[in-house]
Design an enzyme around this catalytic site. Structure first.
Site, PDB file in Angstrom:
ATOM      1  N   PHE A 151      20.177 -91.347 121.799  1.00 45.54           N
ATOM      2  CA  PHE A 151      19.452 -90.713 120.696  1.00 45.54           C
ATOM      3  C   PHE A 151      18.330 -89.882 121.310  1.00 45.54           C
ATOM      4  O   PHE A 151      17.553 -90.399 122.113  1.00 45.54           O
ATOM      5  CB  PHE A 151      18.885 -91.793 119.774  1.00 45.54           C
ATOM      6  CG  PHE A 151      18.090 -91.300 118.603  1.00 45.54           C
ATOM      7  CD1 PHE A 151      18.725 -90.892 117.446  1.00 45.54           C
ATOM      8  CD2 PHE A 151      16.699 -91.281 118.644  1.00 45.54           C
ATOM      9  CE1 PHE A 151      17.986 -90.457 116.349  1.00 45.54           C
ATOM     10  CE2 PHE A 151      15.958 -90.862 117.560  1.00 45.54           C
ATOM     11  CZ  PHE A 151      16.598 -90.441 116.403  1.00 45.54           C
ATOM     12  N   ALA A 158       6.783 -82.048 124.506  1.00 40.30           N
ATOM     13  CA  ALA A 158       6.526 -82.417 123.114  1.00 40.30           C
ATOM     14  C   ALA A 158       6.157 -83.881 122.954  1.00 40.30           C
ATOM     15  O   ALA A 158       5.247 -84.222 122.219  1.00 40.30           O
ATOM     16  CB  ALA A 158       7.742 -82.091 122.260  1.00 40.30           C
ATOM     17  N   GLY A 365      -0.887-116.705 139.914  1.00 38.09           N
ATOM     18  CA  GLY A 365      -1.593-116.343 141.136  1.00 38.09           C
ATOM     19  C   GLY A 365      -0.749-115.413 142.008  1.00 38.09           C
ATOM     20  O   GLY A 365      -0.056-114.529 141.516  1.00 38.09           O
ATOM     21  N   GLU A 396       9.043 -94.879 121.423  1.00 34.17           N
ATOM     22  CA  GLU A 396       9.281 -94.921 119.976  1.00 34.17           C
ATOM     23  C   GLU A 396       7.981 -94.845 119.177  1.00 34.17           C
ATOM     24  O   GLU A 396       7.820 -95.513 118.151  1.00 34.17           O
ATOM     25  CB  GLU A 396      10.134 -96.148 119.614  1.00 34.17           C
ATOM     26  CG  GLU A 396      11.510 -96.054 120.256  1.00 34.17           C
ATOM     27  CD  GLU A 396      12.484 -97.115 119.820  1.00 34.17           C
ATOM     28  OE1 GLU A 396      12.425 -97.514 118.645  1.00 34.17           O
ATOM     29  OE2 GLU A 396      13.302 -97.539 120.647  1.00 34.17           O
TER      30      GLU A 396
END
Length: 417
Positions: A151, A158, A365, A396
């Site tokens: 997707f 942008a 640690g 997202e």
């Protein structure tokens, strides 16, 4: 097994799970509890044994966890989010079940959770808006694990800004279809995906279009080398005069932004759940360490500082899980944009995961700083979570954007902009 009971068989390396005894599922439906139980059993059996290797090997197409991907498909996990009409399980509360799915996967591997998030929630959910023909070509094989989905909204310049003025991937009408030019960045699953659901600019509007990644003119870059989530492959996708038929438009021409925003809202619930999964894993491993590690003649858990710190974290995990489940319940009730809960859940849960991961490394640690100890080959989950959790605050929709969404609910968009 009831999800409230701590009856999962633990391996010698696995810590006790504290979620069943500390978190009481008053909000969660019986259907979702059953899904959580199912996925937890699957993840303990199939994800846990390979999680460390997935999270630490070099990012490459060859190292994508295909065998595990196939097992998830065969187990029907990819069908959880979807209606029976498209081949899904037809659950009454699919968003709740999907969020539980993501949390249980992220408990062992945020890489695996991210792969499923994009495959199902982003690519798959976007395709729910597609025509029956497109669903037959892409969604049906996605659910079966026969095709891997991706997707794409983000571009190099942008990022979170999805306004039309920033969009530099264009779809121009030509004949009976479109010609696509542009470039997308940070696209999860791209190096191994069969197709991408692409957001692009078209005559001053934004449209979602499905494109096969083996189509002429499409090029997928090499996998990015990231700080964490090594099992989640991302890459640039380049489009050079790619011809796509008009039938590949998802939804309506010009309706792409609404689809993308709805999809990303669903995705943010998933990312919130992944944050809870990482925080819960940190909690369980940390409690085990605090109960067994000694300093100055007594167990670390006997120091009040860590007693109080873990009490705080237990409360925060409770709140984070409630937030994502409440957002998912609203989505399942028909609310496409369940705000401000989705934004609250995404910000709060991923911020918690990041803050707690730092505590987790401190609790272990020097051992917590080791990817692998050379002396005996040992390794500890908190190191991987420390690297993986940061991206959850970014992808997202950055957490700053989530705070803006919440602020708009408080003051209104006319004041916040």
């Amino acid at each position: 097994m009831n999800a409230r009971d701590n009856t999962i068989a633990l391996s010698p390396q696995a810590p006790e799970r504290h979620q069943p005894k500390l978190y009481h599922d008053l909000l969660t439906t019986a259907e979702t509890l059953a899904i959580r139980d199912e996925v937890r059993r699957f993840a303990d059996e199939h994800v846990a044994p390979v999680a460390w290797e997935i999270g630490h090997r070099e990012e490459s197409v060859e190292n994508f966890p295909r065998e595990l991907f196939r097992k998830m498909a065969d187990a029907g996990l990819f069908r959880i989010p979807f209606a029976a009409e498209v081949g899904g399980r037809g659950l009454k509360y699919p968003a709740c079940a999907t969020a539980a799915l993501i949390e249980e996967l992220a408990y062992h591997s945020n890489s695996v959770a991210a792969v499923v998030d994009v495959h199902c929630i982003l690519a798959g959910h976007a395709l729910e808006h597609a025509s029956p023909e497109l669903q037959a070509r892409y969604l049906t094989p996605l659910l079966a694990g026969e095709k891997i989905g991706s997707f794409a909204t983000t571009e190099p310049d942008a990022s979170t800004d999805l306004s039309i003025k920033t969009m530099q991937t264009f779809a121009n009408r030509e004949g009976g279809g479109y010609v696509i030019n542009g470039r997308k960045r940070f696209i999860t699953n791209a190096p191994v995906a069969d197709f991408v659901v692409l957001l692009c600019a078209e005559e001053g509007r934004m449209t979602e279009i499905v494109i096969d990644l083996d189509a002429p003119g499409v090029r997928v870059g090499a996998p990015d080398r990231k700080m964490g989530n090594h099992g989640q492959l991302t890459a640039d996708i380049y489009f050079d005069n790619v011809q796509v038929p008009a039938q590949n438009v998802v939804g309506t021409v010009g309706g792409g932004l609404k689809i993308a925003l709805q999809t990303l809202t669903y995705g943010r619930i998933g990312i919130a759940a992944s944050g809870v999964g990482m925080a819960q894993a940190t909690f369980d491993h940390s409690v085990e360490r605090l109960k067994t590690r000694q300093a100055f003649g007594k167990k670390i858990a006997q120091f009040q500082h860590w007693q109080f710190k873990l009490a705080e974290r237990a409360t925060e995990i409770e709140n984070a899980r409630n937030l994502y489940m409440k957002a998912a319940l609203r989505m399942d009730s028909g609310e496409a944009f369940p705000e401000p809960e989705a934004a609250m859940a995404k910000w709060y849960a991923t911020n918690l995961a990041a803050e707690f991961a730092r505590d987790g490394v401190q609790i272990f640690g020097g051992y917590g700083f080791m990817a692998e100890l050379a002396a005996d080959g040992s390794h500890y989950r908190v190191e991987e979570i420390y690297r993986d959790c940061k991206i959850a605050e970014i992808y997202e929709g950055t957490n700053e954007i989530q705070k803006l969404v919440i602020a708009r609910a408080i003051f209104g968009k006319d004041i916040t902009g």
